[in-house]
Enzyme design. Structure first.
Site, mmCIF file in Angstrom:
data_model
loop_
_atom_site.group_PDB
_atom_site.id
_atom_site.type_symbol
_atom_site.label_atom_id
_atom_site.label_comp_id
_atom_site.label_asym_id
_atom_site.label_seq_id
_atom_site.Cartn_x
_atom_site.Cartn_y
_atom_site.Cartn_z
ATOM 1 N N ASN A 114 41.970 29.806 36.887
ATOM 2 C CA ASN A 114 43.189 30.052 37.731
ATOM 3 C C ASN A 114 42.071 31.215 39.163
ATOM 4 O O ASN A 114 42.474 30.324 40.005
ATOM 5 C CB ASN A 114 44.145 30.199 37.852
ATOM 6 C CG ASN A 114 45.193 30.351 38.413
ATOM 7 O OD1 ASN A 114 45.454 29.694 39.291
ATOM 8 N ND2 ASN A 114 45.172 31.830 38.756
ATOM 9 N N LEU B 289 50.377 31.136 41.304
ATOM 10 C CA LEU B 289 49.912 30.134 40.520
ATOM 11 C C LEU B 289 49.859 30.727 39.391
ATOM 12 O O LEU B 289 50.932 29.965 38.869
ATOM 13 C CB LEU B 289 49.086 29.723 41.273
ATOM 14 C CG LEU B 289 49.491 28.324 42.180
ATOM 15 C CD1 LEU B 289 47.894 27.722 42.627
ATOM 16 C CD2 LEU B 289 50.575 27.364 41.732
ATOM 17 N N TYR C 142 34.056 29.032 50.052
ATOM 18 C CA TYR C 142 35.009 29.067 49.198
ATOM 19 C C TYR C 142 35.415 27.282 48.645
ATOM 20 O O TYR C 142 35.451 26.588 47.938
ATOM 21 C CB TYR C 142 36.765 29.120 50.300
ATOM 22 C CG TYR C 142 37.122 28.920 48.628
ATOM 23 C CD1 TYR C 142 37.851 29.363 47.988
ATOM 24 C CD2 TYR C 142 38.434 27.394 49.335
ATOM 25 C CE1 TYR C 142 39.183 29.631 47.367
ATOM 26 C CE2 TYR C 142 39.740 28.081 48.770
ATOM 27 C CZ TYR C 142 40.280 28.275 47.899
ATOM 28 O OH TYR C 142 41.106 28.091 47.200
ATOM 29 N N LYS D 39 34.479 25.717 45.121
ATOM 30 C CA LYS D 39 35.687 24.717 44.491
ATOM 31 C C LYS D 39 35.077 23.061 44.702
ATOM 32 O O LYS D 39 35.606 22.310 43.848
ATOM 33 C CB LYS D 39 37.126 24.964 45.101
ATOM 34 C CG LYS D 39 37.667 25.691 45.303
ATOM 35 C CD LYS D 39 38.023 26.375 44.154
ATOM 36 C CE LYS D 39 38.921 27.096 44.264
ATOM 37 N NZ LYS D 39 39.747 28.323 42.529
ATOM 38 N N ASP E 152 44.226 39.339 34.496
ATOM 39 C CA ASP E 152 44.213 39.545 35.827
ATOM 40 C C ASP E 152 43.087 41.120 36.425
ATOM 41 O O ASP E 152 43.823 42.413 35.466
ATOM 42 C CB ASP E 152 45.084 39.233 36.361
ATOM 43 C CG ASP E 152 44.810 39.234 38.098
ATOM 44 O OD1 ASP E 152 44.413 40.122 38.725
ATOM 45 O OD2 ASP E 152 45.878 38.178 38.527
ATOM 46 N N ASP F 194 36.462 41.166 33.542
ATOM 47 C CA ASP F 194 36.011 40.577 34.507
ATOM 48 C C ASP F 194 35.799 39.098 33.847
ATOM 49 O O ASP F 194 34.569 38.762 33.241
ATOM 50 C CB ASP F 194 35.391 41.473 35.234
ATOM 51 C CG ASP F 194 34.719 40.889 36.533
ATOM 52 O OD1 ASP F 194 35.374 39.915 36.494
ATOM 53 O OD2 ASP F 194 33.359 41.549 36.881
ATOM 54 N N ILE F 195 36.193 38.449 34.942
ATOM 55 C CA ILE F 195 36.155 37.002 34.428
ATOM 56 C C ILE F 195 34.496 36.365 34.465
ATOM 57 O O ILE F 195 34.012 35.723 33.741
ATOM 58 C CB ILE F 195 36.655 35.880 34.244
ATOM 59 C CG1 ILE F 195 36.860 35.915 35.858
ATOM 60 C CG2 ILE F 195 37.914 36.132 34.019
ATOM 61 C CD1 ILE F 195 37.107 34.960 36.534
ATOM 62 N N THR G 1 50.954 30.925 48.308
ATOM 63 C CA THR G 1 49.729 32.056 47.372
ATOM 64 C C THR G 1 49.909 33.202 48.223
ATOM 65 O O THR G 1 49.889 32.948 49.149
ATOM 66 C CB THR G 1 49.133 31.388 46.259
ATOM 67 O OG1 THR G 1 47.997 31.175 47.246
ATOM 68 C CG2 THR G 1 49.697 30.056 45.758
#
Length: 300
Positions: free
Chosen positions: A99, A18, A170, A174, A37, A72-73, A204
């Site tokens: 994302n 995505l 997860y 989310k 990324d 690294d976010i 994905t």
């Protein structure tokens, strides 16, 4: 002239799936794109920067403007470097698309704290760190007298909205992102910032393993699970045209766009005195009979 011409967007997890579709679509609509990324596996292990570089090369080959970023976010200082690098390259920042994510599928009875922590770290802390530094930049712009028309686009999931068997961590992360989006929208509108979230369904690396039959490519006709189907709504949300839309969670699949109605009040009973414990059961049974049937947990 595209609907995002002159706007600058950071997209995390933009090397594949995505995120890659979003990056290419934003660029096609005129945006400057930061392809962030670190190139990990689905479970968040290892590093490979080549995939992000390849997306940048594809954008540039098509005449667009893009840079790769491999920070690294979920690292507080690294997230600021992403924002700083974006401003240095393109002179500003307008959109953050959160994302990136990992998955550690496990039945709850087998879940390990290390897997739980890793999932929360990437999803929740990752969404927090980058958006927080972006908001600092946008607030400073507003205080300096400059017009701000900024966007935060978060990524929730059907797993976060209705739960998913073997995905306790997860689903929890989310679901937290959906709630975070509501708070961001309520708090940040005064600064010219909108916040919305996505719950996308498409082919994905994550979904091909979990839903192989559903995600299989079709030989003819409309490919409902192509990740490119999700990108147009995301690009529109990042454009100036979406300034009136905030605090929404969009479920997207194929050619379908749905806005979630969220946690609204359902059937209620009320009286002007305290309930006794033995009376509560009859009241709850009445409410259960009146409420609409909830969506099933994925996999149940």
């Amino acid at each position: 002239m595209g609907i995002c011409t002159g706007r600058t967007v950071i997209i995390t997890g933009a090397a594949r799936g995505l995120g890659r579709s979003y990056a290419l679509a934003f660029a096609a609509e005129g945006a400057n794109v930061v392809v962030n990324d670190i190139g990990t596996s689905l479970t968040g292990e290892g590093r490979d920067t080549s995939a992000a570089d390849a997306v940048v090369a594809a954008i540039q080959a098509a005449g667009g403007r893009a840079i790769a970023n491999h920070e690294d976010i979920a690292d507080w200082d690294a997230a600021k470097r992403i924002v700083d690098a974006t401003i240095a390259a393109f002179g500003g920042l307008d959109v953050v698309v959160n994302n990136a994510g990992i998955v550690r599928d496990r039945m709850f009875v087998s879940a390990a704290p290390e897997e739980w922590d890793a999932t929360m770290h990437v999803h929740l802390r990752g969404h927090f760190c980058l958006s927080r530094h972006a908001v600092d930049y946008w607030r400073a712009q507003q205080k300096a007298g400059k017009a701000v028309d900024a966007r935060i686009i978060n990524t929730s999931s059907g797993a976060g909205l209705q739960g998913s068997i073997a995905q306790a961590a997860y689903s929890t992360a989310k679901g937290g992102i959906a709630a975070l989006t509501l708070v961001q929208a309520a708090e940040l509108g005064r600064y010219g910032i909108t916040a919305n979230a996505l719950a996308p369904a498409a082919r994905t690396r994550m979904t091909e393993g979990a839903f192989a039959d559903k995600m299989a490519k079709v030989d003819t006709g409309f490919d409902k699970q192509d990740p490119d189907n999700i990108a147009p709504t995301v690009v529109w949300l990042g454009s100036a045209q979406s300034a009136h839309v905030t605090g929404c969670v969009f479920e997207l699949e194929g050619g379908r766009i749905t806005i979630e109605t969220g946690w609204n009040l359902g059937p209620t009973v009320e009286r002007d005195c305290r309930w006794r414990p033995r009376e509560v059961g009859d009241a709850v049974n009445l409410l259960l009979a009146e409420r609409p049937a909830p969506r099933r947990v994925w996999g149940s």
